[in-house]
Design a protein around this motif. Structure first.
Motif, short mmCIF file in Angstrom:
data_model
loop_
_atom_site.label_atom_id
_atom_site.label_comp_id
_atom_site.label_asym_id
_atom_site.label_seq_id
_atom_site.Cartn_x
_atom_site.Cartn_y
_atom_site.Cartn_z
N TRP A 135 -73.21 -51.27 -66.29
CA TRP A 135 -74.39 -51.71 -66.72
C TRP A 135 -75.75 -51.71 -66.06
N LEU A 138 -78.43 -49.93 -67.79
CA LEU A 138 -79.22 -50.35 -68.79
C LEU A 138 -80.03 -51.46 -68.03
N ASP A 363 -72.19 -44.58 -72.18
CA ASP A 363 -73.50 -44.63 -71.63
C ASP A 363 -74.36 -43.31 -71.56
N ASN A 370 -74.81 -43.76 -76.41
CA ASN A 370 -75.19 -44.58 -75.80
C ASN A 370 -75.32 -46.12 -76.16
N ASP A 372 -75.91 -48.81 -74.94
CA ASP A 372 -77.15 -49.26 -74.62
C ASP A 372 -78.20 -49.58 -75.38
#
Length: 383
Positions: A135, A138, A363, A370, A372
């Motif tokens: 994470w 992000l 990611d 991705n 995100d």
């Protein structure tokens, strides 16, 4: 630093042993402010008295219980791995009739706590490798957004990535005389017996994978020292006490991936049952989950159907964003339907499907999507 096998002179008194232990612990804490821990090797040594995780980690190789592949924990992330601001979250969890104090590292990005009107807390998968920093990229994007945003911007996102591999007892907690194992490999919330597990096993396409899950579940049942909702209760304590989130003025979004999907789902199921029991007893239910705005779930490695049904159908979480690859070999894509069925009627539950990619971080690496991008858009549109 080595543990001496032989000592000379009179044996130390318990008080002297405790004082020496505290000196070593304090020194290790001071070192850890800038140290990047690397894996140790060799056979693990069982100890009857273990005053501190970092002390044990330094003096003896990691005691690998339950899942042999993940044999080591790395406590601090190096600056090459994250740009996040490291926080130390302190919280207490009841174990065996007593509240035990813990500390956990977290990495903060985006808006400050004072500025934030959107709060996101995320938790990685089981591995100490790339999943651990899943994470953080992000979070770095939210750093950029925060710097570019004007003071009148409607979204001021504070993004916090928890680091479960860092979980530890507080340096000043002398009351704990036994090591409380709480690494990911030691907490795996799953039902490993009966038809509940078989319901999930049948979702795998091949007998080889079905047999793999049966053996995996057996290893967990035999090896993991923390069970019966420990992980869910710890996660709630981290958010509620460690971060101070979950009140009316600090609503939050929870993001989980793979292993930590079990912690998130179990926590929600526990909250649902606590709320139901409170109402039956005439008590006022906790408002903690009432202040949860949504949940982000990446291919959760969780196999308890009743918990999934309680967590998703309870109405506690108003919106959910999930992602799954159709060729995931570890958590079958068909399991996503269990989540969708449990949330039947909730139009704010969205599944992002990928044709390929397996159990990937998604990611943007290796030519894969991705996720995100979907998360940012979903948060921006969240009411």
């Amino acid at each position: 630093m080595k543990a001496e096998k032989e000592t000379s002179g009179p044996a130390a008194t318990p008080k002297e042993q405790d004082e020496r232990t505290q000196v070593v612990i304090r020194a290790l804490y001071d070192i850890s402010q800038g140290e990047f821990m690397t894996p140790s090797f060799g056979e693990a040594c069982r100890v009857s008295r273990d005053p501190h995780l970092r002390l044990r980690r330094t003096l003896t190789p990691s005691l690998n219980v339950g899942i042999p592949k993940y044999a080591e924990a790395q406590f601090m992330l190096s600056k090459e791995e994250t740009t996040g601001k490291r926080l130390s979250l302190e919280f207490g969890v009841p174990f065996g009739g007593a509240t035990r104090r813990f500390a956990m590292d977290a990495y903060a990005f985006g808006a400050s706590e004072a500025e934030a009107n959107v709060r996101v807390v995320t938790l990685h998968g089981i591995s100490p490798g790339v999943s651990r920093t899943r994470w953080h990229a992000l979070g770095e994007r939210y750093d950029v957004i925060a710097r570019a945003a004007s003071t009148s911007s409607p979204r001021r996102v504070r993004f916090v990535a928890l680091d479960w591999h860092s979980i530890d007892r507080s340096v000043d907690d002398r009351a704990n005389t036994e090591f409380l194992t709480c690494l990911p490999k030691h907490i795996w919330e799953t039902s490993t017996n009966g038809e509940n597990l078989e319901d999930v096993i049948r979702l795998f396409d091949s007998e080889d994978r079905r047999e793999w899950l049966r053996k995996f579940a057996k290893d967990i049942e035999d090896g993991c020292p923390r069970k019966d909702g420990d992980g869910g209760r710890i996660l709630r304590a981290v958010i509620e006490e460690g971060l101070g989130w979950g009140e009316r003025d600090t609503p939050f979004i929870l993001g989980v991936k793979s292993w930590s999907g079990g912690l998130g789902v179990r926590m929600l199921a526990q909250c649902h049952r606590d709320c139901r029991n409170s109402k039956e007893d005439g008590a006022t239910p906790s408002s903690f989950v009432d202040n949860m705005k949504g949940m982000i779930i990446m291919h959760p490695a969780y196999y308890c159907k009743s918990d999934i049904e309680d967590a998703m159908s309870s109405g506690m979480v108003p919106a959910v964003l999930m992602c799954w690859a159709k060729d995931d070999p570890l958590v079958p894509y068909k399991l996503s339907q269990t989540y969708l069925d449990a949330a039947s009627g909730n139009t704010k539950v969205k599944l992002v499907s990928y044709e390929r990619g397996g159990h990937h971080n998604f990611d943007g690496s290796e030519g894969l999507p991705n996720f995100d991008d979907d998360v940012i858009e979903w948060i921006n549109n969240l009411q």
